[in-house]
Design a protein around this motif. Structure first.
Motif, mmCIF file in Angstrom:
data_model
loop_
_atom_site.group_PDB
_atom_site.id
_atom_site.type_symbol
_atom_site.label_atom_id
_atom_site.label_comp_id
_atom_site.label_asym_id
_atom_site.label_seq_id
_atom_site.Cartn_x
_atom_site.Cartn_y
_atom_site.Cartn_z
ATOM 1 N N ILE A 106 0.851 -1.203 0.000
ATOM 2 C CA ILE A 106 0.000 0.000 0.000
ATOM 3 C C ILE A 106 0.882 1.247 0.000
ATOM 4 C CG2 ILE A 106 -1.657 1.360 1.346
ATOM 5 C CD1 ILE A 106 -2.757 -1.363 2.415
ATOM 6 N N GLU B 272 3.722 1.733 -1.182
ATOM 7 C CA GLU B 272 4.395 1.999 -2.469
ATOM 8 C C GLU B 272 3.560 2.872 -3.400
ATOM 9 O OE1 GLU B 272 5.604 -1.715 -4.109
ATOM 10 O OE2 GLU B 272 7.032 -2.097 -2.488
ATOM 11 N N ARG B 273 2.276 2.995 -3.112
ATOM 12 C CA ARG B 273 1.416 3.828 -3.962
ATOM 13 C C ARG B 273 1.606 5.316 -3.692
ATOM 14 N NH1 ARG B 273 -4.065 1.034 -2.176
ATOM 15 N NH2 ARG B 273 -3.505 -1.116 -2.566
ATOM 16 N N TYR B 274 2.290 5.630 -2.592
ATOM 17 C CA TYR B 274 2.393 7.032 -2.184
ATOM 18 C C TYR B 274 3.849 7.488 -2.203
ATOM 19 C CZ TYR B 274 -2.223 5.940 -0.255
ATOM 20 O OH TYR B 274 -3.524 5.527 -0.094
#
Ligand code: FES
Length: 153
Positions: free
Chosen positions: A11, A13-15
């Motif tokens: 999760i 890694e999406r930010y």
């Protein structure tokens, strides 16, 4: 590394900033534990390289995170302005009477946690009551016994 930590890091890694994954990670932890005990806060903190105190501070800001155990069912009555204007307090009193608990408490059988909350975003349909995160609209005191019966049914 645990499967939970793997999921949280995926999760994150999406930010651009891993701290941005704090809210979804807390949600994931709460789904696993039913609430956010210290162990869950430590798991989130470890996965995101944060401190448990930071995670607790974030969780404490939002109504949807539970820092104490909750019942099998969750009833939340909005008492913000629009709902207050059409009688949310009378709905609260009807739930208190029907459940035998005050806002913030859980029934002795552990079945239902009852809370009052800030605006649920359904102001045009006041009074709004969230029952296990599903919104009931235009709720009046006369609806309360039926809602409780459904939950206990
Ligand atoms: S004030 Fe109750 S939903 Fe907005």
């Amino acid at each position: 590394m645990s499967a939970f930590a793997d999921e949280v890091r995926a999760i994150a890694e999406r930010y651009p900033d891993p701290r941005s994954a704090t809210l979804p990670a807390l949600r994931l932890a709460q789904e696993r534990h039913g609430w956010l005990p210290p162990e869950a806060l430590r798991e989130v903190a470890n996965a995101l390289d944060l401190t448990p105190a930071y995670c607790k501070a974030v969780a404490s800001f939002y109504d949807m995170y539970h820092l104490a155990p909750v019942g099998k069912h969750l009833v939340e009555v909005c008492t913000n302005l629009s709902c207050a204007l059409v009688g949310a307090q009378r709905v609260v009193e009807a739930f208190e009477s029907e459940l035998g608990v005050a806002p913030g408490e859980t029934t002795t059988d552990g079945e239902v946690t009852f809370r009052t909350v800030e605006c649920l975003g359904g102001c045009g349909y006041a009074t709004v009551v969230a029952v296990d995160h599903r919104y009931r609209q235009d709720v009046t005191p006369a609806d309360v016994a039926g809602i409780v019966e459904e939950l206990r049914g």
